[in-house]
Motif scaffolding. Structure first.
Motif, PDB file in Angstrom:
ATOM      1  N   GLY A   1       1.456   8.691  -5.530  1.00 22.69           N
ATOM      2  CA  GLY A   1       1.370   9.702  -4.484  1.00 22.69           C
ATOM      3  C   GLY A   1       1.335   8.997  -3.133  1.00 22.69           C
ATOM      4  O   GLY A   1       0.642   7.981  -2.979  1.00 22.69           O
ATOM      5  N   GLY A   2       2.080   9.501  -2.173  1.00 27.41           N
ATOM      6  CA  GLY A   2       2.127   8.865  -0.862  1.00 27.41           C
ATOM      7  C   GLY A   2       0.773   8.803  -0.184  1.00 27.41           C
ATOM      8  O   GLY A   2       0.427   7.797   0.461  1.00 27.41           O
ATOM      9  N   HIS A   3      -0.026   9.867  -0.306  1.00 29.97           N
ATOM     10  CA  HIS A   3      -1.359   9.853   0.304  1.00 29.97           C
ATOM     11  C   HIS A   3      -2.223   8.756  -0.312  1.00 29.97           C
ATOM     12  O   HIS A   3      -2.912   8.010   0.397  1.00 29.97           O
ATOM     13  CB  HIS A   3      -2.037  11.212   0.115  1.00 29.97           C
ATOM     14  CG  HIS A   3      -1.467  12.287   0.975  1.00 29.97           C
ATOM     15  ND1 HIS A   3      -1.760  13.631   0.793  1.00 29.97           N
ATOM     16  CD2 HIS A   3      -0.613  12.246   2.029  1.00 29.97           C
ATOM     17  CE1 HIS A   3      -1.121  14.354   1.699  1.00 29.97           C
ATOM     18  NE2 HIS A   3      -0.420  13.540   2.450  1.00 29.97           N
ATOM     19  N   ASP A   4      -2.182   8.660  -1.645  1.00 30.88           N
ATOM     20  CA  ASP A   4      -2.968   7.639  -2.334  1.00 30.88           C
ATOM     21  C   ASP A   4      -2.517   6.241  -1.919  1.00 30.88           C
ATOM     22  O   ASP A   4      -3.349   5.345  -1.701  1.00 30.88           O
ATOM     23  CB  ASP A   4      -2.827   7.808  -3.839  1.00 30.88           C
ATOM     24  CG  ASP A   4      -3.536   6.716  -4.610  1.00 30.88           C
ATOM     25  OD1 ASP A   4      -4.780   6.684  -4.590  1.00 30.88           O
ATOM     26  OD2 ASP A   4      -2.849   5.878  -5.233  1.00 30.88           O
ATOM     27  N   GLU A   5      -1.210   6.039  -1.802  1.00 32.83           N
ATOM     28  CA  GLU A   5      -0.691   4.733  -1.394  1.00 32.83           C
ATOM     29  C   GLU A   5      -1.207   4.349  -0.015  1.00 32.83           C
ATOM     30  O   GLU A   5      -1.643   3.213   0.212  1.00 32.83           O
ATOM     31  CB  GLU A   5       0.836   4.746  -1.401  1.00 32.83           C
ATOM     32  CG  GLU A   5       1.445   3.416  -0.987  1.00 32.83           C
ATOM     33  CD  GLU A   5       2.954   3.472  -0.865  1.00 32.83           C
ATOM     34  OE1 GLU A   5       3.595   2.436  -1.051  1.00 32.83           O
ATOM     35  OE2 GLU A   5       3.488   4.568  -0.575  1.00 32.83           O
ATOM     36  N   LEU A   6      -1.177   5.292   0.921  1.00 29.37           N
ATOM     37  CA  LEU A   6      -1.652   5.007   2.276  1.00 29.37           C
ATOM     38  C   LEU A   6      -3.158   4.758   2.293  1.00 29.37           C
ATOM     39  O   LEU A   6      -3.648   3.897   3.034  1.00 29.37           O
ATOM     40  CB  LEU A   6      -1.280   6.160   3.212  1.00 29.37           C
ATOM     41  CG  LEU A   6       0.206   6.264   3.538  1.00 29.37           C
ATOM     42  CD1 LEU A   6       0.512   7.582   4.234  1.00 29.37           C
ATOM     43  CD2 LEU A   6       0.658   5.093   4.413  1.00 29.37           C
ATOM     44  N   ALA A   7      -3.900   5.494   1.470  1.00 27.09           N
ATOM     45  CA  ALA A   7      -5.342   5.268   1.389  1.00 27.09           C
ATOM     46  C   ALA A   7      -5.643   3.875   0.848  1.00 27.09           C
ATOM     47  O   ALA A   7      -6.553   3.177   1.340  1.00 27.09           O
ATOM     48  CB  ALA A   7      -5.994   6.336   0.518  1.00 27.09           C
ATOM     49  N   ARG A   8      -4.888   3.462  -0.163  1.00 24.12           N
ATOM     50  CA  ARG A   8      -5.091   2.120  -0.713  1.00 24.12           C
ATOM     51  C   ARG A   8      -4.745   1.045   0.313  1.00 24.12           C
ATOM     52  O   ARG A   8      -5.426   0.006   0.394  1.00 24.12           O
ATOM     53  CB  ARG A   8      -4.259   1.946  -1.988  1.00 24.12           C
ATOM     54  CG  ARG A   8      -4.826   2.704  -3.177  1.00 24.12           C
ATOM     55  CD  ARG A   8      -4.111   2.397  -4.473  1.00 24.12           C
ATOM     56  NE  ARG A   8      -2.833   3.085  -4.616  1.00 24.12           N
ATOM     57  CZ  ARG A   8      -1.656   2.517  -4.563  1.00 24.12           C
ATOM     58  NH1 ARG A   8      -1.560   1.205  -4.358  1.00 24.12           N
ATOM     59  NH2 ARG A   8      -0.544   3.222  -4.715  1.00 24.12           N
ATOM     60  N   ALA A   9      -3.697   1.273   1.095  1.00 24.07           N
ATOM     61  CA  ALA A   9      -3.338   0.321   2.148  1.00 24.07           C
ATOM     62  C   ALA A   9      -4.441   0.246   3.201  1.00 24.07           C
ATOM     63  O   ALA A   9      -4.776  -0.843   3.700  1.00 24.07           O
ATOM     64  CB  ALA A   9      -2.010   0.718   2.786  1.00 24.07           C
ATOM     65  N   ALA A  10      -5.027   1.406   3.540  1.00 24.69           N
ATOM     66  CA  ALA A  10      -6.113   1.429   4.523  1.00 24.69           C
ATOM     67  C   ALA A  10      -7.328   0.663   4.012  1.00 24.69           C
ATOM     68  O   ALA A  10      -7.976  -0.079   4.767  1.00 24.69           O
ATOM     69  CB  ALA A  10      -6.492   2.872   4.853  1.00 24.69           C
ATOM     70  N   ARG A  11      -7.632   0.832   2.723  1.00 26.22           N
ATOM     71  CA  ARG A  11      -8.758   0.094   2.149  1.00 26.22           C
ATOM     72  C   ARG A  11      -8.497  -1.408   2.163  1.00 26.22           C
ATOM     73  O   ARG A  11      -9.412  -2.213   2.422  1.00 26.22           O
ATOM     74  CB  ARG A  11      -9.033   0.573   0.720  1.00 26.22           C
ATOM     75  CG  ARG A  11      -9.662   1.956   0.641  1.00 26.22           C
ATOM     76  CD  ARG A  11     -10.253   2.229  -0.731  1.00 26.22           C
ATOM     77  NE  ARG A  11      -9.246   2.282  -1.780  1.00 26.22           N
ATOM     78  CZ  ARG A  11      -8.602   3.386  -2.149  1.00 26.22           C
ATOM     79  NH1 ARG A  11      -8.835   4.531  -1.522  1.00 26.22           N
ATOM     80  NH2 ARG A  11      -7.719   3.357  -3.121  1.00 26.22           N
ATOM     81  N   ALA A  12      -7.259  -1.811   1.896  1.00 21.05           N
ATOM     82  CA  ALA A  12      -6.923  -3.235   1.928  1.00 21.05           C
ATOM     83  C   ALA A  12      -7.069  -3.800   3.331  1.00 21.05           C
ATOM     84  O   ALA A  12      -7.588  -4.913   3.520  1.00 21.05           O
ATOM     85  CB  ALA A  12      -5.496  -3.442   1.411  1.00 21.05           C
ATOM     86  N   LEU A  13      -6.647  -3.032   4.333  1.00 19.16           N
ATOM     87  CA  LEU A  13      -6.813  -3.469   5.723  1.00 19.16           C
ATOM     88  C   LEU A  13      -8.290  -3.587   6.080  1.00 19.16           C
ATOM     89  O   LEU A  13      -8.726  -4.566   6.701  1.00 19.16           O
ATOM     90  CB  LEU A  13      -6.122  -2.482   6.660  1.00 19.16           C
ATOM     91  CG  LEU A  13      -4.594  -2.519   6.699  1.00 19.16           C
ATOM     92  CD1 LEU A  13      -4.058  -1.289   7.412  1.00 19.16           C
ATOM     93  CD2 LEU A  13      -4.095  -3.784   7.388  1.00 19.16           C
ATOM     94  N   ALA A  14      -9.071  -2.584   5.672  1.00 23.32           N
ATOM     95  CA  ALA A  14     -10.508  -2.605   5.971  1.00 23.32           C
ATOM     96  C   ALA A  14     -11.185  -3.806   5.322  1.00 23.32           C
ATOM     97  O   ALA A  14     -12.058  -4.449   5.930  1.00 23.32           O
ATOM     98  CB  ALA A  14     -11.157  -1.304   5.500  1.00 23.32           C
TER      99      ALA A  14
END
Length: 222
Positions: free
Chosen positions: A122-135
């Motif tokens: 899911g695109g939302h999940d992918e972006l959330a995972r990317a945000a967590r990796a950045l954090a």
């Protein structure tokens, strides 16, 4: 890859018959893609929202996935196709994850076509995972928050290895993005066809590329 259910309903068949016909369409498209100049083909095979479907349909879809990988991986390898996956696919059943890992390993050196299957994606999940990796990188001191830009986000997406899509195709007349490659599709050209996915073939794919060839791509520059 929309229209499997409608294809089956038109023929008074169970939905699984439409999904099976859809697998045949996958085979046709994958065989045709390299000859049409396609280097990366991403198929939205199972979304993170598809778990909401009836349990028997989900089970059938997982069974079809197992069957496709087992029956096709040797031919994919022989034809120079590299098989990859995006999404939270490692959260699938362990035996299926092992099967997918083996298919990736077998085809890893191929370069005629990269076939990317979006599984539990899911695109939302992918972006959330990317945000967590950045954090996590910021918290660990590996990255300055002020340095986060579009490139930093893109590097943490599932698709970081591949270019953004040139074309996003919707079959069966669907006009929505459906949580697919939300970030990556910012400047993709959209092509919508009324053809149901089980009826899709090499000629239909060539028609999509012919439509794409008529588009003037400006990327916001003018």
């Amino acid at each position: 890859m929309d229209g499997n259910g409608r294809w089956a309903k038109q023929r008074r068949l169970p939905r699984i018959a439409g999904h099976r016909a859809g697998v045949e369409a996958v085979r046709r498209v994958v065989e045709a893609a390299p000859g049409l100049g396609i280097e990366v083909l991403t198929l939205y095979a199972f979304s993170s929202e598809n778990w909401k479907r009836p349990a028997d349909e989900v089970s059938d879809l997982m069974g079809l996935l197992r069957h496709y990988v087992r029956s096709e991986v040797k031919d994919l390898h022989r034809n120079g196709v590299r098989l990859e996956f995006i999404g939270n696919w490692r959260a699938l059943q362990p035996d299926l994850v092992a099967l997918l890992e083996d298919a990736r390993a077998l085809t890893a050196g191929n370069d005629r076509l990269t076939l990317v299957m979006a599984l539990n994606y899911g695109g939302h999940d992918e972006l959330a995972r990317a945000a967590r990796a950045l954090a996590a990188d910021v918290a660990a001191g590996r990255l300055e928050a002020s340095s986060i830009d579009a490139s930093a986000v893109a590097a943490r997406l599932d698709t970081a290895e591949w270019p953004a899509p040139d074309v996003v195709l919707r079959t069966s007349g669907e006009m929505r993005l459906s949580n697919f490659l939300l970030w990556q599709s910012a400047y993709a050209e959209f092509v919508v066809t009324e053809t149901l996915w089980p009826d899709f073939d090499a000629a239909a794919l060539a028609s999509v590329l012919a439509e794409f060839a008529t588009r003037e791509r400006r990327f916001g520059g003018r």
